[in-house]
Design a protein around this motif. Structure first.
Motif, short mmCIF file in Angstrom:
data_model
loop_
_atom_site.label_atom_id
_atom_site.label_comp_id
_atom_site.label_asym_id
_atom_site.label_seq_id
_atom_site.Cartn_x
_atom_site.Cartn_y
_atom_site.Cartn_z
N PRO A 194 0.81 -1.22 0.00
CA PRO A 194 0.00 0.00 0.00
C PRO A 194 0.84 1.27 0.00
N GLU A 195 2.15 1.16 0.32
CA GLU A 195 2.98 2.36 0.40
C GLU A 195 3.25 2.95 -0.99
N GLU A 196 3.35 2.06 -1.99
CA GLU A 196 3.63 2.52 -3.35
C GLU A 196 2.42 2.25 -4.23
N VAL A 197 1.83 3.30 -4.77
CA VAL A 197 0.59 3.17 -5.53
C VAL A 197 0.76 3.78 -6.91
N CYS A 198 0.36 3.04 -7.93
CA CYS A 198 0.38 3.56 -9.29
C CYS A 198 -1.05 3.91 -9.70
N LEU A 199 -1.29 5.18 -9.93
CA LEU A 199 -2.61 5.64 -10.34
C LEU A 199 -2.65 5.69 -11.86
N SER A 200 -3.32 4.74 -12.47
CA SER A 200 -3.39 4.69 -13.93
C SER A 200 -4.38 5.71 -14.47
N MET A 201 -5.26 6.22 -13.60
CA MET A 201 -6.23 7.21 -14.05
C MET A 201 -5.61 8.60 -14.06
N SER A 202 -6.17 9.50 -14.85
CA SER A 202 -5.65 10.86 -14.97
C SER A 202 -6.14 11.72 -13.81
N ARG A 203 -5.51 12.87 -13.63
CA ARG A 203 -5.97 13.83 -12.63
C ARG A 203 -7.40 14.27 -12.94
N SER A 204 -7.69 14.36 -14.23
CA SER A 204 -9.04 14.75 -14.65
C SER A 204 -10.08 13.71 -14.21
N ASP A 205 -9.74 12.41 -14.37
CA ASP A 205 -10.65 11.34 -13.95
C ASP A 205 -10.86 11.37 -12.44
N ILE A 206 -9.76 11.57 -11.69
CA ILE A 206 -9.87 11.62 -10.23
C ILE A 206 -10.75 12.79 -9.82
N GLY A 207 -10.54 13.94 -10.46
CA GLY A 207 -11.36 15.11 -10.15
C GLY A 207 -12.83 14.88 -10.46
N ASN A 208 -13.10 14.26 -11.60
CA ASN A 208 -14.48 13.95 -11.97
C ASN A 208 -15.13 13.06 -10.92
N ARG B 257 2.55 7.81 -10.27
CA ARG B 257 2.94 6.93 -9.18
C ARG B 257 3.19 7.77 -7.94
N PHE B 258 2.67 7.31 -6.78
CA PHE B 258 2.95 8.03 -5.56
C PHE B 258 3.29 7.08 -4.43
N TRP B 259 4.01 7.60 -3.45
CA TRP B 259 4.43 6.83 -2.29
C TRP B 259 3.91 7.53 -1.04
N LEU B 260 3.19 6.81 -0.20
CA LEU B 260 2.68 7.39 1.05
C LEU B 260 3.83 7.46 2.05
N THR B 261 4.21 8.65 2.43
CA THR B 261 5.31 8.83 3.37
C THR B 261 4.83 9.09 4.79
N ASN B 262 3.54 9.46 4.95
CA ASN B 262 2.99 9.69 6.28
C ASN B 262 1.51 9.30 6.28
N PRO B 263 1.21 7.99 6.27
CA PRO B 263 -0.19 7.54 6.21
C PRO B 263 -1.04 8.05 7.37
N ALA B 264 -0.44 8.18 8.54
CA ALA B 264 -1.21 8.63 9.72
C ALA B 264 -1.72 10.05 9.53
#
Length: 243
Positions: free
Chosen positions: A181-195, A223-230
């Motif tokens: 869960p620390e490393e996540v690849c978001l295949s969707m676009s920023r536009s899709d996330i916003g929608n 791709r993003f990495w969670l550095t502070n999940p809390a």
């Protein structure tokens, strides 16, 4: 595609919700191998349709690899994103009653799906109670996931809280699938996330930058990495004004 490659086991198979239906089952005196229950596998390029809204639905689909975006037509005729599905997730459960798809499902990257024929399932379920129980269990889980996702965003009015809740939910789903869960690849676009979240694309981009600046995550392209999940989890209850 050869018969052996068509029924090859993907890493996602061990975590797939359809796995109980792909195993050999007893049908009277006959043991049915998974290959006779499995309809076939399909590979789709980015932008390819798994299915379209209004099309007849003949099968349940499980994502073997890749990811999918589902959407419906909004009141103004535009597309409203209703969700994102990843390895092991099911598609087509909403069509079990009507046998007609109620949304569009589009591959966000190179994606492989397996299909199990409704007709074949119905034939087997009539004689094998275990298959009936599995189908009921799958429908129950699908409803519960939809309700959980609705509750995740319900009442969160700030843009930062919505995005934080979404990123946390994606990480949690990956963890439940046995993935990192620390490393996540978001295949969707920023536009899709916003929608999906009811935010402007520019707002989503600014929030990613802000979260990175605040040490909540680091990101590169999709791709993003969670550095502070809390801290990210705490932000989901934030009532700050939208950015």
């Amino acid at each position: 595609m050869t018969e052996s490659s068509r029924h090859a086991v993907f890493p996602a198979c061990a975590l797939c919700d359809l796995r109980p239906l792909c195993r050999p089952v007893q049908h009277g005196a006959e043991v049915l191998p998974s290959a006779r229950i499995l309809r076939h596998r399909r590979t789709l390029r980015r932008g390819g349709y798994v299915f379209r809204m209004g099309e007849p639905c003949h099968s349940l689909c499980a994502i073997c690899s890749g990811s999918v975006r589902t959407s419906v037509l909004s009141a103004d005729g535009g597309a409203q994103v209703t969700g994102f599905q990843f390895c092991g997730d099911l598609l087509g459960m909403g069509a079990l009653g009507t046998h007609e798809h109620r949304c569009d499902a589009v591959a966000l990257e190179l994606t492989v799906v397996c299909e199990i024929s409704f007709l074949r399932l119905e034939e087997i379920a009539e004689h094998v109670p275990a298959v009936q129980r599995t189908l009921i269990h799958l429908m129950s889980d699908e409803l519960a996931r939809g309700q959980d996702m609705l509750l995740t965003f319900l009442g969160r009015k700030s843009a930062s809280a919505r995005l934080a809740a979404y990123l946390g939910a994606v990480a949690q789903r990956l963890e439940q699938r046995g993935l990192r869960p620390e490393e996540v690849c978001l295949s969707m676009s920023r536009s899709d996330i916003g929608n999906y979240l009811g935010l402007a694309k520019e707002t989503v981009s600014r929030l990613f930058t802000r979260f990175a600046h605040d040490g909540l995550l680091r990101f590169q392209a999709r791709r993003f990495w969670l550095t502070n999940p809390a801290r990210l989890a705490a932000l989901t209850d934030s009532q700050d004004l939208p950015v």
